[in-house]
Write an enzyme that holds these catalytic residues in place. Structure first.
Site, PDB file in Angstrom:
ATOM      1  N   GLU A  81       0.800  -1.212   0.000  1.00  0.00           N
ATOM      2  CA  GLU A  81       0.000   0.000   0.000  1.00  0.00           C
ATOM      3  C   GLU A  81       0.838   1.270   0.000  1.00  0.00           C
ATOM      4  O   GLU A  81       2.046   1.243   0.268  1.00  0.00           O
ATOM      5  CB  GLU A  81      -0.955  -0.013   1.189  1.00  0.00           C
TER       6      GLU A  81
ATOM      7  N   CYS B 292       7.570  -7.187   6.272  1.00  0.00           N
ATOM      8  CA  CYS B 292       8.766  -6.623   6.903  1.00  0.00           C
ATOM      9  C   CYS B 292       9.257  -7.627   7.939  1.00  0.00           C
ATOM     10  O   CYS B 292       8.464  -8.343   8.532  1.00  0.00           O
ATOM     11  CB  CYS B 292       8.393  -5.307   7.595  1.00  0.00           C
TER      12      CYS B 292
ATOM     13  N   CYS C 130       8.549  -4.877  14.694  1.00  0.00           N
ATOM     14  CA  CYS C 130       8.107  -3.875  15.677  1.00  0.00           C
ATOM     15  C   CYS C 130       6.704  -4.239  16.163  1.00  0.00           C
ATOM     16  O   CYS C 130       5.818  -4.522  15.359  1.00  0.00           O
ATOM     17  CB  CYS C 130       8.107  -2.476  15.061  1.00  0.00           C
TER      18      CYS C 130
ATOM     19  N   CYS D 198       3.406  -2.407  14.908  1.00  0.00           N
ATOM     20  CA  CYS D 198       3.271  -2.161  13.465  1.00  0.00           C
ATOM     21  C   CYS D 198       2.546  -3.295  12.759  1.00  0.00           C
ATOM     22  O   CYS D 198       2.807  -4.471  13.016  1.00  0.00           O
ATOM     23  CB  CYS D 198       4.662  -1.970  12.862  1.00  0.00           C
TER      24      CYS D 198
ATOM     25  N   GLY E 285       7.657  -2.153   5.012  1.00  0.00           N
ATOM     26  CA  GLY E 285       9.038  -2.572   4.786  1.00  0.00           C
ATOM     27  C   GLY E 285      10.037  -1.689   5.488  1.00  0.00           C
ATOM     28  O   GLY E 285       9.728  -0.575   5.911  1.00  0.00           O
ATOM     29  N   GLU E 286      11.246  -2.236   5.632  1.00  0.00           N
ATOM     30  CA  GLU E 286      12.365  -1.474   6.188  1.00  0.00           C
ATOM     31  C   GLU E 286      13.294  -1.144   5.016  1.00  0.00           C
ATOM     32  O   GLU E 286      13.975  -2.038   4.498  1.00  0.00           O
ATOM     33  CB  GLU E 286      13.061  -2.314   7.277  1.00  0.00           C
TER      34      GLU E 286
ATOM     35  N   LEU F 176      12.585   6.140  16.406  1.00  0.00           N
ATOM     36  CA  LEU F 176      13.261   5.915  17.691  1.00  0.00           C
ATOM     37  C   LEU F 176      12.285   5.319  18.702  1.00  0.00           C
ATOM     38  O   LEU F 176      12.533   4.263  19.274  1.00  0.00           O
ATOM     39  CB  LEU F 176      13.844   7.241  18.187  1.00  0.00           C
ATOM     40  N   HIS F 177      11.194   6.025  18.943  1.00  0.00           N
ATOM     41  CA  HIS F 177      10.091   5.522  19.767  1.00  0.00           C
ATOM     42  C   HIS F 177      10.457   5.183  21.200  1.00  0.00           C
ATOM     43  O   HIS F 177       9.696   4.483  21.890  1.00  0.00           O
ATOM     44  CB  HIS F 177       9.422   4.295  19.123  1.00  0.00           C
TER      45      HIS F 177
ATOM     46  N   CYS G 128       0.357   2.070   8.609  1.00  0.00           N
ATOM     47  CA  CYS G 128       0.936   1.365   7.475  1.00  0.00           C
ATOM     48  C   CYS G 128       0.805  -0.140   7.649  1.00  0.00           C
ATOM     49  O   CYS G 128       1.003  -0.679   8.722  1.00  0.00           O
ATOM     50  CB  CYS G 128       2.381   1.772   7.253  1.00  0.00           C
TER      51      CYS G 128
HETATM   52  N1  SAH Z   1      10.592   0.456   8.599  1.00  0.00           N
HETATM   53  C1  SAH Z   1      10.684   1.871   8.520  1.00  0.00           C
HETATM   54  C2  SAH Z   1       9.598   2.551   7.699  1.00  0.00           C
HETATM   55  C3  SAH Z   1       8.178   2.054   7.792  1.00  0.00           C
HETATM   56  S1  SAH Z   1       7.101   2.526   9.069  1.00  0.00           S
HETATM   57  C4  SAH Z   1      10.762   2.465   9.903  1.00  0.00           C
HETATM   58  O1  SAH Z   1      10.765   1.722  10.859  1.00  0.00           O
HETATM   59  O2  SAH Z   1      10.908   3.674  10.030  1.00  0.00           O
HETATM   60  C5  SAH Z   1       6.879   4.253   9.035  1.00  0.00           C
HETATM   61  C6  SAH Z   1       6.677   4.808  10.424  1.00  0.00           C
HETATM   62  O3  SAH Z   1       5.396   4.441  10.977  1.00  0.00           O
HETATM   63  C7  SAH Z   1       7.713   4.314  11.416  1.00  0.00           C
HETATM   64  O4  SAH Z   1       8.142   5.380  12.231  1.00  0.00           O
HETATM   65  C8  SAH Z   1       6.933   3.316  12.233  1.00  0.00           C
HETATM   66  O5  SAH Z   1       7.543   3.090  13.463  1.00  0.00           O
HETATM   67  C9  SAH Z   1       5.573   3.992  12.294  1.00  0.00           C
HETATM   68  N2  SAH Z   1       4.472   3.108  12.669  1.00  0.00           N
HETATM   69  C10 SAH Z   1       4.285   1.813  12.377  1.00  0.00           C
HETATM   70  N3  SAH Z   1       3.158   1.352  12.925  1.00  0.00           N
HETATM   71  C11 SAH Z   1       2.594   2.381  13.567  1.00  0.00           C
HETATM   72  C12 SAH Z   1       1.418   2.542  14.338  1.00  0.00           C
HETATM   73  N4  SAH Z   1       0.595   1.522  14.560  1.00  0.00           N
HETATM   74  N5  SAH Z   1       1.168   3.757  14.859  1.00  0.00           N
HETATM   75  C13 SAH Z   1       1.998   4.801  14.647  1.00  0.00           C
HETATM   76  N6  SAH Z   1       3.120   4.725  13.935  1.00  0.00           N
HETATM   77  C14 SAH Z   1       3.436   3.517  13.403  1.00  0.00           C
END
Ligand code: SAH
Length: 342
Positions: A85, A105, A109, A112, A157-158, A213-214, A331
């Site tokens: 998507e 991916c 995480c 995600c 994806g990463e 970072l989170h 995503c």
């Molecule tokens: N893999 C890459 C890019 C894809 S995700 C990365 O980790 O950055 C794009 C962003 O959306 C990332 O910051 C990811 O941590 C965040 N993300 C994924 N799932 C999410 C969710 N449920 N709520 C908020 N942000 C989310």
């Protein structure tokens, strides 16, 4: 290999190898940029079409959802039936397309949706590029009038786990022959594959780097991100400083606020200490609830308070606007929804 994997020069060479005159290369290249199917090309004969059919891109827009705020969510389908998507966000200054780099991916995480079924496969450079061609056409652009102004590699994806295809994609889309989107208008979001951040800098890329970072310490990060077992936050920040010194590009840190995990004001202070004196910006993102995941979202108000706390310590911070909430959330969610229906 599909033909959108190739630059104009490579495509011309390929066409010659097929025993065709070089100008056919340019015709095919233009058709690919315009997001045309093979059938829609009027400048080449059926016999040439037959000859190149195996290699001509067959990706297409499979579903499209338009939000009340104008955001459009796309689902693309590839040759092998896989879907990914993307999202088009319309801003005053232009149109930003969020692009996927892998089907699924493997980073795992825990908040995600993209990673729920693991990594299915990498997308090729041409498949990543195809998403931009299809949307550019869908919103009324063509090879001369480019309607997409910005790209964010933040779909499923990463991107740094698919380094060669993603960097080839950046070179291709950047080219004057293609959509000519400059590196400063391309952002790459990564969970922090440290060795690849150094590689990006050493390979001379100047895109905007966004780090997911989170967390404000490794212990908290390990709760939601398995990659935190491999790299510490300090290693990531060192790599970011290296990238900044080489490119002059300010780093953006993304921080998804998760209730009772990383949302306390003490976490904001800890984060501020980590980033003190470094030219960067923090984007606070309200967690998008994924029903298969147990994490709970913090409120928007809590996001603002967290950002305010960072500002108190002189760290530039904003809360990300949410767009297209009514059409499929975070995503990877849309893909999962469709996989469940089928
Ligand atoms: N893999 C890459 C890019 C894809 S995700 C990365 O980790 O950055 C794009 C962003 O959306 C990332 O910051 C990811 O941590 C965040 N993300 C994924 N799932 C999410 C969710 N449920 N709520 C908020 N942000 C989310």
């Amino acid at each position: 290999m599909i033909l959108s994997d190739l630059s104009l020069t490579e495509l011309k060479a390929w066409v010659r190898e097929q025993g065709l005159p070089e100008f056919r290369g340019k015709q095919i290249y233009d058709a690919i940029i315009q997001g045309k199917t093979l059938e829609e090309i009027t400048t080449i004969s059926n016999s040439i079409k037959k000859q190149i059919e195996e290699f001509y891109p067959k990706y297409r827009i499979f579903r499209k959802y338009i939000s009340a705020d104008g955001t459009i969510k796309y689902v693309y389908k590839f040759d092998d039936g896989n879907i990914v998507e993307g999202v088009l966000m319309k801003y005053k200054y232009g149109n930003t397309l969020c692009i996927s780099t892998q089907v699924g991916c493997r980073m795992g995480c825990k908040f995600c949706a993209s990673t729920l079924h693991g990594l299915i496969r990498n997308l090729s450079a041409g498949e990543i590029l195809g998403q931009a061609f299809l949307v550019n056409r869908d919103i009324g652009g063509d090879s001369k009038e480019r309607k997409i102004t910005n790209i964010v590699l933040m779909g499923s994806g990463e991107p740094l786990d698919n380094y060669l295809n993603v960097t080839k994609f950046i070179k291709l889309i950047n080219s004057e022959d293609s959509l000519n989107i400059s590196e400063r208008n391309i952002s790459l979001s990564t969970c922090g594959l440290v060795d690849k951040i150094y590689a990006l800098a050493d390979d001379g890329f100047k895109i905007t780097l966004t780090i997911s970072l989170h967390a404000s310490n490794d212990e908290v990060r390990r709760v939601s991100m398995p990659i935190a077992q491999r790299y510490t936050i300090n290693e990531i920040i060192d790599a970011c400083k290296y990238y900044f010194n080489k490119t002059g590009r300010r780093i953006i840190f993304e921080y998804t606020l998760i209730k009772d995990v990383n949302d306390k004001l003490l976490h904001a202070e800890e984060l501020a200490n980590l980033l003190k004196g470094f030219s960067c910006h923090v984007n606070i993102i309200p967690l998008n609830k994924v029903k298969e995941r147990k994490f709970v979202d913090a409120t928007r108000k809590e996001c603002y308070l967290f950002a305010q706390e960072l500002e108190k310590f002189s760290i530039s911070a904003t809360v990300r606007r949410t767009m297209g909430d009514d059409i499929g959330g975070a995503c990877g969610q849309l893909r999962n929804q469709i996989l469940m229906e089928e």
